[in-house]
Write an enzyme that holds these catalytic residues in place. Sequence first.
Site, PDB file in Angstrom:
ATOM      1  N   THR A 227       0.845  -1.207   0.000  1.00  0.00           N
ATOM      2  CA  THR A 227       0.000   0.000   0.000  1.00  0.00           C
ATOM      3  C   THR A 227       0.873   1.247   0.000  1.00  0.00           C
ATOM      4  O   THR A 227       1.810   1.358   0.788  1.00  0.00           O
ATOM      5  CB  THR A 227      -0.909   0.008   1.255  1.00  0.00           C
ATOM      6  N   CYS A 316      28.681   4.821  10.535  1.00  0.00           N
ATOM      7  CA  CYS A 316      28.019   3.508  10.475  1.00  0.00           C
ATOM      8  C   CYS A 316      26.646   3.673  11.101  1.00  0.00           C
ATOM      9  O   CYS A 316      26.386   4.636  11.813  1.00  0.00           O
ATOM     10  CB  CYS A 316      28.736   2.474  11.321  1.00  0.00           C
TER      11      CYS A 316
END
Length: 370
Positions: A227, A316
Amino acid sequence: MSKDRIYLDYNATAPMLECVRDAMVEVMMMPHNPSSVHREGRAAKSLIERCRKDVAQHLSCFPHEIIFTSGGTEANNLALCSVGNMPFAVAVTEHSSVRAVRSDAYFIPVLPSGLLDMQALEAWLMRVPAPMLVAVMLANNETGVIQPIAEIAKLVHTYGGLLHCDAVQACGKIPVDMGLLGADMLSISGHKMGASQGIGALIVRHEYPMTPLIVGGGQELGRRGGTEAVPLIVGFATAINWMQRTTEWREKVRVWRDAWEQHIMMHSGSDASIILGYDAPRLPNTSCVRMKGRSSEVQLMTYDLASIAVSAGSACSSGRIAPSHVVAAMLGSDAGSENDIVRISMGWNSTEADMHIMRDAWCAAYDKTT
Ligand code: PLP
């Protein structure tokens, strides 16, 4: 956002535009599933199709060429995983969402300026059978260096290849026109330009046949199931419309960025600072400064204590600072083993005073006069 903090990390994520928040809240309060056949469903469908048209108009492409995704990472993954297993090359300075997609990728080197080594690209194109897939970003997230995508597209097409372009950092900061760039696929992301996180798009020219990453439901012309995120799409189109109308901030930040870099170069002296990508065309908002031998971690903490949010260029997901593959690719063996760069990236809500405060904090950190 609190104004006692100075936010200079727009390349990581930009604060949401107020018009985006207002547009999203309005839509969020309604039951909107574009696949439903009732009136509410049809209204949702026409809303996202209007948004698709707005995004298409901004990028000079056709609405049906746009696939809404969850962001730049998914757009890059979808582009590079869904067109078959052809020989694959990426610029060595690409974002990890491009670099990590295939383990057999050839890494095209860059010159010390950060610009792609066109001879290395052509040598690779001559070596492998067509069709091949090449990925080169429009603007680098760490340095802001802008690649000559139109020229690269021409070369790749001459050899019968396809070009994917990650325009996540460029979109909203410089004009992005699919026709002029000539790329076959292009990725963009909402949260880099004042929309919400969790929304982006892949543009695929010429209805190139694709295998979807997410199946089921048939949404997005069968190219991405699930959706549609109506409020996020509305926010995305609102941000793109705003960015198209409001461009004067780009020239302002360029002037402030240039003044900051002049100051650094005049005063760094024996600290030997380097501005990465200085000799290449760059985004107007980005400055990537290397203070040789001064760890990024310490620099970032110093600025954070001075209420300034900047970045080391690459982080990171754990929040730790990783050595930069971009710096390594540009500086080669001069790069050193420790990350010693700081990236400043301004945006639509930045002010000259922000950069003065940054300059004063830099001077205090290195005992320089302002
Ligand atoms: N490509 C580039 C150049 C980026 O800078 C980023 C995010 O930092 C991405 C892709 C990933 O985009 P997203 O955060 O929307 O997944």
